[in-house]
Every structure is written in structure tokens, then in C-alpha cells.
Motif scaffolding. Sequence first.
Motif, PDB file in Angstrom:
ATOM      1  N   GLY B  49     122.339  68.489  35.623  1.00 15.11           N
ATOM      2  CA  GLY B  49     122.079  70.089  35.421  1.00 15.11           C
ATOM      3  C   GLY B  49     120.728  70.357  36.062  1.00 15.11           C
ATOM      4  O   GLY B  49     120.395  71.775  36.391  1.00 15.11           O
ATOM      5  N   SER B  50     119.959  69.437  36.361  1.00 12.88           N
ATOM      6  CA  SER B  50     118.535  69.873  37.096  1.00 12.88           C
ATOM      7  C   SER B  50     118.228  68.692  37.911  1.00 12.88           C
ATOM      8  O   SER B  50     118.679  67.716  37.704  1.00 12.88           O
ATOM      9  CB  SER B  50     117.520  70.114  35.865  1.00 12.88           C
ATOM     10  OG  SER B  50     117.096  68.766  35.305  1.00 12.88           O
ATOM     11  N   PRO B  51     117.251  68.883  38.761  1.00 17.69           N
ATOM     12  CA  PRO B  51     117.008  67.864  39.549  1.00 17.69           C
ATOM     13  C   PRO B  51     116.126  66.950  38.979  1.00 17.69           C
ATOM     14  O   PRO B  51     116.326  65.897  39.204  1.00 17.69           O
ATOM     15  CB  PRO B  51     115.585  68.675  40.606  1.00 17.69           C
ATOM     16  CG  PRO B  51     115.909  70.144  40.616  1.00 17.69           C
ATOM     17  CD  PRO B  51     116.589  70.292  39.238  1.00 17.69           C
ATOM     18  N   ARG B  52     115.459  67.035  37.780  1.00 15.01           N
ATOM     19  CA  ARG B  52     114.766  65.911  37.005  1.00 15.01           C
ATOM     20  C   ARG B  52     116.037  65.048  36.315  1.00 15.01           C
ATOM     21  O   ARG B  52     115.846  63.657  36.397  1.00 15.01           O
ATOM     22  CB  ARG B  52     113.969  66.727  35.870  1.00 15.01           C
ATOM     23  CG  ARG B  52     113.208  65.485  35.184  1.00 15.01           C
ATOM     24  CD  ARG B  52     112.481  66.223  34.027  1.00 15.01           C
ATOM     25  NE  ARG B  52     113.434  66.944  32.634  1.00 15.01           N
ATOM     26  CZ  ARG B  52     113.997  66.317  31.743  1.00 15.01           C
ATOM     27  NH1 ARG B  52     113.612  64.961  31.820  1.00 15.01           N
ATOM     28  NH2 ARG B  52     114.618  66.839  31.209  1.00 15.01           N
ATOM     29  N   VAL B  53     117.058  65.549  35.528  1.00 14.29           N
ATOM     30  CA  VAL B  53     118.057  64.789  35.216  1.00 14.29           C
ATOM     31  C   VAL B  53     118.810  63.989  35.979  1.00 14.29           C
ATOM     32  O   VAL B  53     119.277  63.077  36.051  1.00 14.29           O
ATOM     33  CB  VAL B  53     119.067  65.543  34.397  1.00 14.29           C
ATOM     34  CG1 VAL B  53     118.186  65.916  33.064  1.00 14.29           C
ATOM     35  CG2 VAL B  53     119.631  66.673  34.934  1.00 14.29           C
ATOM     36  N   ILE B  54     119.152  64.917  37.576  1.00  7.97           N
ATOM     37  CA  ILE B  54     119.807  63.903  38.330  1.00  7.97           C
ATOM     38  C   ILE B  54     118.952  62.874  38.869  1.00  7.97           C
ATOM     39  O   ILE B  54     119.619  61.712  38.931  1.00  7.97           O
ATOM     40  CB  ILE B  54     119.999  65.067  39.701  1.00  7.97           C
ATOM     41  CG1 ILE B  54     121.015  65.962  39.333  1.00  7.97           C
ATOM     42  CG2 ILE B  54     120.488  63.841  40.747  1.00  7.97           C
ATOM     43  CD1 ILE B  54     121.277  67.030  40.654  1.00  7.97           C
ATOM     44  N   GLY B  55     117.643  62.911  38.896  1.00  8.11           N
ATOM     45  CA  GLY B  55     116.827  61.733  39.197  1.00  8.11           C
ATOM     46  C   GLY B  55     117.170  60.783  38.166  1.00  8.11           C
ATOM     47  O   GLY B  55     117.105  59.508  38.475  1.00  8.11           O
ATOM     48  N   ASN B  56     116.893  61.067  37.050  1.00  6.97           N
ATOM     49  CA  ASN B  56     117.071  60.281  35.778  1.00  6.97           C
ATOM     50  C   ASN B  56     118.530  59.576  35.831  1.00  6.97           C
ATOM     51  O   ASN B  56     118.584  58.166  35.816  1.00  6.97           O
ATOM     52  CB  ASN B  56     117.017  60.655  34.581  1.00  6.97           C
ATOM     53  CG  ASN B  56     115.405  61.135  34.104  1.00  6.97           C
ATOM     54  OD1 ASN B  56     114.644  60.689  34.926  1.00  6.97           O
ATOM     55  ND2 ASN B  56     115.390  62.010  33.085  1.00  6.97           N
TER      56      ASN B  56
END
Lengths: 511, 362
Positions: B49-56
Motif C-alpha cells: 500500500g505505501s513505499p514504506r510497506v513495500i520496503g518492508n
Amino acid sequence: MDNAESIVKFEHISVQFPSVLANDDVSLEIKKGEVFALVGENGAGKSTLMKVLYGMNEPVAGKVYIKGELITKYNPSEAIRLGVGMVHQHFMLVPSFTVAENIVMCKEPMKNGIFFDEKGACEIVENLVREYGLKVSPKDRIDRISVGLQQRVEILKTLYRGADILILDEPTAVLTPQETDELFDVIRRIVREKQMTVIIITHKLYEVMAISDRVGVMRRGKLVGVEQTKNVNERILASMMVGREVLLPKLERKKTSGEELINIKSLTVLDNRSLEAVKNLSLSVHAGEIVGIAGIEGNGQSELVEAITGLRQYKSGSITICGKDIKGMTPGKIRDIGVSHIPEDRMTTGVSLSASIEDNLISGKHKAEEFAVKGIHMKRKPIREYAKRLFEEFDIRSSSVEISAGSLSGGNMQKVVLAREISFENPVIIISQPTRGVDIGAMEFIHKLIIDERNKGCAILLVSADLDELFALSDRIVTIYEGRITGEFVNGEIDKSDIGYYMTNASKIDE
Amino acid sequence: MKNKKIDWGYFLSLFISVFAALLVGAIIMLITGHDPISAYGETIKGAFGSPRVIGNTLAKSVTLCMTGIATAIGAYAGIFNVGGEGQLYLGGMASAIIGYTCYGLSPVIAIPLAFIAAMAAGAFYAYIPAVLKVKFKVDEVIVTVMMNSIAIYLCSYLANGPLKTSEKGIASGTPAIDPNFRFPSIIPNSSLTTTIFIAAVITILVWYLMRKTSQGFEMKITGQNSRFAFFSGMKSDKSAIWAMIISGAMCGIVGLFEVYATQGRFKPDLSNEFYFDGMLVAMIMRYNPIGIVFMSLFFGAMKVGASAMELNSGVSSELILVIQSIIIFFMAAERGITSTIKSRIAVKKQRMQLNAKLKEEA
């Protein structure tokens, strides 16, 4: 015989295995009191059909009647109830039990309803022996008696369970000529005296001629013909089996003689149980000759071959190949000094079943500059081209070089092994059971290939359980018994039936 | 060197398995009174959903991929390395020790040193069961499982005892490594760091080794049939041992990643069975390296998405574990199921043909 009542009747039997139709609409009647031979190449569906009768295979279509009763449930206990007994190619005996124990198993005599009655068991066996004339001693352990006797135990086992229809699956594959004769005497006797019906599965045509009243020929799952044995001959049967005229050609032998390439001196090799399998054996093979080793399986042939090819270390003596002592060498090193090996068990040693055919073809050459840059980066294209070339040269029949070797038929798999080993162009070739489980067409081809290598000047050591093969190919024949050489003959100077004496301890008794 | 074990049929069954597992998950949600569509929606949002979670998600996938490939290379040569967890701990510990003893040193020296230490520790720990297997035929599964416990508790002892940090407020763990050594984050606030590039390089190298070199060829043949490999003149023992050494070294690097990218020090809870997750990924993909990369992404997304799902739709994240297990269950049964179906179809066809033939005759 023509008017005898039918005891077994197959009607339109079809058996489907996952990828093949093993039996295709087979209808067959077997008459009471006859010896019926079922012949065909490997994979023709002979065993499959008989396993239907014995209840081990269930047909997808068709009906089986045994003594007029329609079979509804396919399982061996039902078949046994109706008097069917089967002796499998691989015996189903407990090696550490005695003869008597094996025979009465599943229907043991009991003392007080609890304990196994050993005395009773021995009596039962002695009665059976008297009744049927099959001599065995009830107290011997199975692993201490010969294969021929083990087979008798199997037959007695089925008789004890009340069989009057006896199926023998490739019964002579493990027997010497003498043992085969004895078996045939037994068959004739039980048929004549006990009115038994015997069905014998085989691919040896002279045996069909020798023992059977009628013969059925199978090819690719279909029953292609049923004949009175007296109306046919081996040639007719062979062409029925293969579907074309078979001409096992007289192999042309060039006169060759050369230096000694294999020299074995007082070799002793231990088997897996650390017993001496090869004892003080000496042998030499020259360039341009085929030396055949004749012996009943399990008399040290496997260990001898493994010692020569580095798969097994030997205890004492020496093996010199192309002038080099191979003591302590790995199979890879021995290959490098010039030995190719066609192993007896192609499934476990000759190929990797799950690897592709091309991978199998280049194994051992995979680091050659031709296939791998600096022995590291493998080049797919030359490998594929090489594999395709071998495909044509060795007539390997498969849809592609990329499928796994395990999907090939026995004959084609063996051709893969031969293609790889022969293309090393080594001066020495060790060959074990080259045509085991291979159909006649491939057998012709393989025999020709072996002779060609001989004519090119290779030294070939050939081990085979098939005497016909040894006589067809060898220049010299050496007999082996219990790890010792018992005789050595120039091919043509001894006959097939005489050689049997040297393959058993008969020769020792003579001395 | 196409891998014959993975074909379109396999992908189809994989797809069906995943779908069926998700379906079972949905049914469980319905029974427990949750809305499966919104729960799965939250999972997807939580993973992508967001760059942050994609990173995770990517960070999780890196771990899965590294451990998965480590399993694969062992299995390729016929040794089943179940000891990756222990190798991972030792690698983490070794790299952590370098990280705090070299405090203040230039990262250019310290980081390579840490890599060497982590790889050596993991490789050594994998070498032991490999030699036992090759030379003495000792079952590697039992040995590696036992060695896992030894390594994990040894590291735990070190982190709680002799090597425990003197910092206040830290219950257990080694001293922190020099912050300069830590891998920089790529997406702010996410756990994705530059380790992804290192992992990518290692994955490609191992893939190259397995698929394109004659050494990999020897490993493959050894794994398939070691007698045949020996017969063909290959050094099958050596192949198997090297495969395990590489496997162990990779696990050691995963330990290093945890210390240098995530934790900043060795803590006794360094890994939450990361190796076993990777092992499952590898098994599902039948040790196919490329397959493992993609399956890692899927499992990574599921793992990261699960916590979002729990938070936002109230469905327990354990459900995702259930779904994972069902996928594995289906894939384990895949061979049997497809062959049964195939033979059924063949039999049916045969019957139909026969009936037609009989009718014709009649």
C-alpha cells in the motif's frame, strides 16, 4: 488337448497404466492340463496379463473367468482361493527362514493353537516332496541354498496353498542349463501326473519349443497370435514378437590380435558382507578380443567388474590396465587411463534417471574444453549438438535430448550408456549384462556395436547371464564359480550344455 | 540445463494450491464472522500500500530468498541442510563481534572483515554435518537439527554472559556495532536496506554456479545419483561438501544482515525461524532458484501484509500461517494428486474408446 475344457478365460482384457496401455483388448483361453507359454519382448504385457489372473492388476475393461467363475474382486487371496499360484521373477522368500518355514508361511501348522509346529511343518514339506517329486530339504535356510532350489521352494509354496494353475514368470532367467532341464522335468511331471495347468512367461524361444503345448505371442499389449507349439518354429515366433522378420546376422569377425591390455593376477575382492567374492583370480584380455565370463549370477562377477572399474577396492592381487597398476585409483582415474564401463545396473549406476539425456551423455566429459570454457562455463549449444549427433549414431529413440533418461525404455537407456561409454574411445571396455531387459531390435544393434569395437581393436571383457549372448560374441569364454575360474575355452570348442558343468561345482566333483 | 521438475503443469497446480488455500482462509474468516474480502484487501494494502510497506515486504523477501537459495544449493547436491538456523546465528554472532571490536575502524575494512567472519562461521558449521554425511553416512537432517540447538543456545549464552553489553536498559545482547557499519536504508522508515543488492548479487552468483558451470553440473548429478557421479569420475564427495559450505556461508550472511541492517547488535532473538521459512519456500519451488526468488516475494508480502490485516480488520495474523501451511500441504500432495487425476483421465478415455469399439462390433 484341443478338446480339453478351458480353465482360465480372458475376455477383452485391457489394463491401463498411467502412461501406457499395458494390455489392449486381450482375449485368451487356457486349457486344463496344458503347458501354455506366453512370449513377447520386454514390456509386451505378458507379466501384466498374468498379474491380472493373479489378482495383482485390475483391468479397466474385460472379464476373467477362472474355472468358470467370473472374477469380481481382483486380489491375490481371491486368486489363491481359486487355485492360482504365481512364482515371480524375483522370489518372495524370507532369506533367514528355513525351507519348511517359507513353504508353510501364511498357513502354518499350529501346536495347541498357539505355537508354530516346526515338526509338523517339516512333515508337510516331506509329504509335498514325496507327492510332487520336487526334492528339497525342509530344514535348510533359504539363503544357504542355490537359486534353483529356491525356485522349487516357491513352487512348493504355491502347491501347498492348493494351486492347480501355476504361473511361472521368467523362471529360467536365473538358472543354469542343467537347472533349467530339471525345472522342465518337474513341469512335465506335475502336468502329467497331477493334471496341473502351467503358464510360463518367457522370452527364450527355444524354451517355448521345448516345454509348451501351446504358445501365445504378445506385442505392445496385444495378443498377436496363439498357436500350437508343434505348428511353429523359433523363427516364426520371433517375427511375431517383433512384428517383422528378425535376422540375427552372423557377426563378422576380423582376425585380430594384440597386446595384453588387461592383466589380473591372483585377485581377491571382498563383497559387501566382507566375504571373499573373488578368490585368487587371474585373467588377461588382449586388444581385439572379447573375453566372456560365464557364470550364474552372484558368483563374483559383479565384484570382479567393480574392482576393475574402481567402484570397489580389492583386497589383494593386482590389476594392470594398459600397463598401469590401478590399485587405489578412483573410477575417474581408471576412466582416464582408458577404461569404459557399461555397468550391469544401468538404472542405478549407468545413468542418472532424473537428469536429461544430454546431461547423461556428457557426464564424465563435462569438463572438456569442447563443452565447458576452461572447465567452468558450460556451453549448452555444443552439448546439444553433440547429444543429437550421438542420437543419430546410436539410434536412440526419444522425442528429444532434453527429457529425463528415466523416461526411456530399457533398450534406449542402454543405448545412451553405450553411446557415452563408447564415445570415450577407450582401448578397454568392460561390459556387464549389455542386453538385460532390452528388446530384440535393440539387442541386434548392441551386439553389432560390441563386435565393431572388437574389430577396431578394443579389449573387451563381457559379463553376461545370457549364455546365448556369450556364445554369440566372445572369442574366449571363461567360467566362474564362487569367485574362482573353473574353466577357459576358445569359443566353438565347447558346447552350451557342457559349459553348465563348469558354471556349477560339477566340474570340481569330476576332478 | 532446464530444470525438468518445474513445468507449466507445476505452475498450474501451484496456482490452484494458492487459490484453494486462500479460499480455505476465507471460509475460516466467514465462520469466525469476518469479511474475507476486506481482510485480504488489508493484507494486500499492508504489503504493497505505501513505499514504506513495500520496503518492508522486500526486506522480508531478501531474507526468505537468501535462506531459500541456501537450502536449494544443499539439496541440489543431495544434502538437506536443516541447520541453516544455527549457521545463521553463528554468522550473526561472528559478525557482531567484529562489529563492536572494530568500533571506529573504517567500514571499508570492517565490513569485509565482518562478511568473512560471518561466512566462515556459517560455512564451518555446515562443513561438519557435510563431512559426517559424506565420510560416515551420518544422517545430515538429525545432525543439523541438533546443531541448531547447540548454536542458538551457545549464542544466547554468549549474549547473556561473557559478551553481554554493559549498556543500561538492554536485557541481553552484545555491545552495539559501530553505527557507521550499518547498511543504509533505501526507503525511509522501512526496513529495506542496501542488503537487497548484496542478496541479488549472491543469488545471481549461486544461480550461475548451479545452472551454468560444470561444478554445478557435478553437484546436480551428485544430488540425483551419487553412485552414477562417482562412476562418471566426478568428485561427488567434494561437490556435496562444497554445496554445504556455500549454503552455510549464505546463512551466515543472513545473520550478518540481521545484525548490520536491522538490530545493530547480536540479540538472542536474532532470527524468528527465518531459515525454516526460507526452507519451505525452497521446497515449494522444488529448489528452483528463479522460482525461489518469486515465491519469496509472495511469502514476504503475506508475512508483512498479515500484521496489517490483524491491525485493520481484526483477523488474527495466525490465519496467514494457516494459509501458508495449507499451500505447503497442497504442494506436498501435488505429485500424488496430479498423477492420480492423470491416470483417472487415461482410464476413462480408455473405457470410452473400448465401449465405442464394442458398440461398433455389436
